[in-house]
Design a protein around this motif. Structure first.
Motif, short mmCIF file in Angstrom:
data_model
loop_
_atom_site.label_atom_id
_atom_site.label_comp_id
_atom_site.label_asym_id
_atom_site.label_seq_id
_atom_site.Cartn_x
_atom_site.Cartn_y
_atom_site.Cartn_z
N LEU A 150 5.03 -11.91 -11.98
CA LEU A 150 4.59 -11.16 -13.15
C LEU A 150 4.03 -9.81 -12.72
O LEU A 150 3.78 -9.56 -11.54
CB LEU A 150 3.56 -11.95 -13.96
N HIS A 151 3.86 -8.95 -13.70
CA HIS A 151 3.28 -7.63 -13.46
C HIS A 151 1.77 -7.75 -13.53
O HIS A 151 1.21 -8.09 -14.58
CB HIS A 151 3.78 -6.63 -14.50
N HIS A 152 1.11 -7.50 -12.41
CA HIS A 152 -0.35 -7.51 -12.36
C HIS A 152 -0.79 -6.29 -11.56
O HIS A 152 -0.59 -6.22 -10.35
CB HIS A 152 -0.86 -8.80 -11.71
N TYR A 153 -1.34 -5.33 -12.25
CA TYR A 153 -1.69 -4.04 -11.66
C TYR A 153 -2.62 -4.24 -10.47
O TYR A 153 -3.61 -4.97 -10.56
CB TYR A 153 -2.36 -3.17 -12.71
N SER A 154 -2.30 -3.59 -9.34
CA SER A 154 -3.07 -3.80 -8.12
C SER A 154 -3.35 -2.49 -7.42
O SER A 154 -2.44 -1.85 -6.88
CB SER A 154 -2.33 -4.75 -7.17
N ASN A 155 -4.60 -2.07 -7.38
CA ASN A 155 -5.00 -0.91 -6.58
C ASN A 155 -4.88 -1.18 -5.09
O ASN A 155 -4.39 -0.32 -4.35
CB ASN A 155 -6.42 -0.50 -6.97
N PRO A 156 -5.31 -2.35 -4.59
CA PRO A 156 -5.12 -2.62 -3.16
C PRO A 156 -3.65 -2.57 -2.74
O PRO A 156 -3.34 -2.23 -1.59
CB PRO A 156 -5.71 -4.02 -2.98
N GLY A 157 -2.73 -2.90 -3.65
CA GLY A 157 -1.31 -2.83 -3.31
C GLY A 157 -0.89 -1.43 -2.91
O GLY A 157 -0.09 -1.24 -1.99
N TYR A 158 -1.46 -0.42 -3.58
CA TYR A 158 -1.10 0.96 -3.23
C TYR A 158 -1.86 1.45 -2.00
O TYR A 158 -1.40 2.37 -1.32
CB TYR A 158 -1.30 1.87 -4.45
N THR A 159 -2.99 0.83 -1.69
CA THR A 159 -3.61 1.09 -0.40
C THR A 159 -2.68 0.65 0.73
O THR A 159 -2.49 1.36 1.72
CB THR A 159 -4.95 0.34 -0.29
N LEU A 160 -2.05 -0.52 0.55
CA LEU A 160 -1.09 -0.99 1.56
C LEU A 160 0.09 -0.04 1.69
O LEU A 160 0.56 0.24 2.80
CB LEU A 160 -0.60 -2.39 1.19
N LEU A 161 0.57 0.49 0.56
CA LEU A 161 1.69 1.42 0.62
C LEU A 161 1.29 2.71 1.34
O LEU A 161 2.08 3.28 2.10
CB LEU A 161 2.20 1.73 -0.78
N GLY A 162 0.08 3.18 1.11
CA GLY A 162 -0.40 4.36 1.82
C GLY A 162 -0.49 4.12 3.31
O GLY A 162 -0.13 4.99 4.12
N SER A 163 -0.95 2.94 3.68
CA SER A 163 -1.03 2.60 5.11
C SER A 163 0.36 2.47 5.71
O SER A 163 0.58 2.80 6.89
CB SER A 163 -1.81 1.29 5.29
N LEU A 164 1.31 1.99 4.93
CA LEU A 164 2.69 1.91 5.37
C LEU A 164 3.23 3.31 5.68
O LEU A 164 3.89 3.54 6.71
CB LEU A 164 3.54 1.24 4.30
N VAL A 165 2.96 4.26 4.79
CA VAL A 165 3.38 5.65 5.01
C VAL A 165 2.77 6.17 6.31
O VAL A 165 3.47 6.80 7.14
CB VAL A 165 2.98 6.54 3.82
N GLU A 166 1.50 5.93 6.51
CA GLU A 166 0.83 6.42 7.72
C GLU A 166 1.44 5.81 8.97
O GLU A 166 1.62 6.50 9.99
CB GLU A 166 -0.66 6.10 7.64
N LYS A 167 1.77 4.51 8.89
CA LYS A 167 2.33 3.84 10.07
C LYS A 167 3.70 4.43 10.43
O LYS A 167 3.98 4.70 11.61
CB LYS A 167 2.47 2.34 9.77
N LEU A 168 4.55 4.65 9.44
CA LEU A 168 5.90 5.11 9.73
C LEU A 168 5.97 6.61 9.98
O LEU A 168 6.89 7.08 10.67
CB LEU A 168 6.83 4.72 8.58
N ARG A 169 5.04 7.37 9.44
CA ARG A 169 5.03 8.82 9.67
C ARG A 169 4.18 9.23 10.86
O ARG A 169 4.36 10.30 11.43
CB ARG A 169 4.53 9.54 8.42
N GLY A 170 3.22 8.40 11.21
CA GLY A 170 2.35 8.73 12.34
C GLY A 170 1.33 9.81 12.02
O GLY A 170 0.77 10.43 12.95
N VAL A 171 1.08 10.04 10.73
CA VAL A 171 0.08 11.03 10.31
C VAL A 171 -0.68 10.43 9.14
O VAL A 171 -0.22 9.50 8.49
CB VAL A 171 0.72 12.37 9.89
N PRO A 172 -1.88 10.95 8.83
CA PRO A 172 -2.63 10.45 7.66
C PRO A 172 -1.83 10.63 6.37
O PRO A 172 -1.02 11.56 6.23
CB PRO A 172 -3.90 11.30 7.66
N TRP A 173 -2.10 9.75 5.42
CA TRP A 173 -1.43 9.81 4.11
C TRP A 173 -1.54 11.19 3.49
O TRP A 173 -0.55 11.72 2.98
CB TRP A 173 -2.06 8.75 3.20
#
Length: 459
Positions: A150-173
């Motif tokens: 189901l759709h359940h809005y999650s702020n922590p979910g987008y924290t994980l996505l930001g951390s994913l960007v940082e991991k793959l780019r090697g720079v801060p979000w």
């Protein structure tokens, strides 16, 4: 973005009246709104409680969860570069979070089952030092629902996505965002920290006409979910990008994917769903996409009508007050209804694609008549006769005599013309469906065959 006074005086006055009403009845210290048509700023209006200090389109406000759409753009760029697939589990790229079984697309669409908020004190009004690690953002029991159900809005979910960007780019979000999105799109008044001139945030007492300043917190790891500050002019440019794409950032096809519903509808709400980092609403018979946002001291709305090429942005500096979603949507609808888009003149094609011309016209799926129309550059539309019901979809030419569906029931499905030994067209094949030139055409490979006695009346 250039500004030009295109709207009629009556429309501009109606927009100002709506903004003034929202500021007055919503008891907002200030409110600024802009309308964008076909990528250009065509109107800005503002109201304020302090005479002579009305904000303009270049004053920053905090935009809250509109930040999520920016984060989603970064993730989609990673997908388009082949660094990840949206169906990948998070664990493949960001191991050790404790939430790694969820897929990237589930995080983007808020179908991960993760909690809406982080554990501990209200994260929007408390120090980021309380959440120095992802484990502090997620807590010991991060899931509230089955994954993907189901759709359940999650702020922590987008924290994980930001951390994913940082991991793959090697720079801060923040650096990745500035380099890959803000600078290419010319959003020089969008930033993670406030830049003058900016509006201070306020809490207005619910039962008395008094207020107090809201404390501004850097939300730390939660930044990809809601940190940004921006202006109506910058968000207007961003809206234009979400509508048309920009190959320096994301293609038109990828931003279209972002605004395609990706989350199940709630049983009680058939007028709202979620794409990939975008909210989708049905208001006044029109589909709008974009995002709303809030943080203590601020409310923000950005909504776009693809049909009209219109967008509206509204920014307010109070914790609660005007209904920001309704206001932003109404600004779009007011212009759409008062000054509907004038269609471009019809012009004949400059080139004739003989392979398409051979296929246009009527076809039959069983006994249902449909029409294949050319839309130029090899693209086609397959759908019912004018005024008729049934499925319709646009198809993009693949360059090899086949077409791929872009929307509707046939999105992603392949359309191809099947030819006889002499090169003439036998039928169309669309995801195993057979379309023939005559209803149940004799000799055509209709599944189940065609009665050899053909059509007949009652005996």
């Amino acid at each position: 973005m250039t500004s030009r006074e295109e709207l009629l005086p009556t429309t501009r006055r109606a927009l100002l009246h709506r903004v003034a009403t929202a500021q007055s009845q919503g008891r907002a210290p200030s409110l600024v709104a802009s309308v964008i048509r076909d990528g250009e700023l065509v109107w800005t209006g503002a109201r304020t409680s302090v005479d002579g200090h009305a904000p303009d389109e270049n004053v920053q406000y905090r935009i809250g969860s509109i930040t999520k759409t920016f984060t989603a753009v970064l993730v989609m760029r990673l997908r388009d570069e082949g660094l990840l697939d949206l169906s990948d589990p998070l664990e493949k790229h960001l191991p050790g979070t404790g939430a790694g079984d969820v897929t990237i697309v589930e995080l983007l669409a808020h179908t991960s089952g993760l909690a809406a908020e982080s554990p501990g004190p209200w994260w929007e009004r408390s120090s980021a030092a309380l959440r120095p690690e992802l484990s502090d953002v997620l807590g010991e029991e991060p899931f509230k629902h089955p994954v993907g159900r189901l759709h359940h809005y999650s702020n922590p979910g987008y924290t994980l996505l930001g951390s994913l960007v940082e991991k793959l780019r090697g720079v801060p979000w923040e650096e990745a965002l500035r380099r890959e999105v803000l600078e290419p799109l010319g959003l020089d008044r969008t930033s993670a920290q406030p830049q003058d001139p900016h509006a201070g945030g306020w809490a207005v007492h619910p039962w008395a006409d008094v207020m107090m300043p809201e404390q501004v917190e850097d939300v730390g790891l939660m930044a990809p979910a809601g940190q940004l500050w921006s202006t109506t002019a910058d968000l207007g440019r961003f809206a234009a990008f979400l509508l048309a794409g920009d190959d320096r950032v994301l293609s038109a096809e990828s931003v279209r994917e972002m605004r395609t519903p990706s989350a199940p509808l709630a049983a009680e709400n058939w007028d709202a769903t979620y794409g990939l980092g975008t909210q989708l609403l049905r208001v006044g018979g029109r589909t709008l996409f974009g995002h709303l946002g809030s943080l203590p001291g601020y409310l923000a709305g950005l909504l776009v009508s693809e049909e009209e090429g219109l967008a509206a942005v509204a920014l307010v500096n109070c914790t609660s007050g005007p209904a920001i979603g309704a206001l932003t949507a109404e600004l779009v609808l007011m212009v759409a209804e008062a000054e509907p888009r004038i269609p471009e003149p019809w012009r004949p094609a400059t080139e004739v694609d003989s392979s398409v011309m051979e296929l246009v016209g009527s076809w039959y799926f069983g006994t249902q008549v449909v029409v294949l129309r050319s839309t130029g550059q090899g693209a086609v539309v397959l759908g019912p006769l004018a005024g008729g019901g049934g499925r319709q979809a646009r198809f993009r030419a693949n360059g090899d005599g086949t077409w791929t569906g872009l929307d509707g029931y046939y999105a992603g499905e392949q359309l191809r013309a099947v030819r006889r030994a002499d090169g003439s067209v036998s039928h169309l094949d669309l995801g195993s469906f057979v379309f023939t030139r005559e209803p149940y055409e004799a000799g055509a490979p209709v599944p189940g065959g065609v009665d050899p006695e053909g059509w007949r009346g009652l005996p």
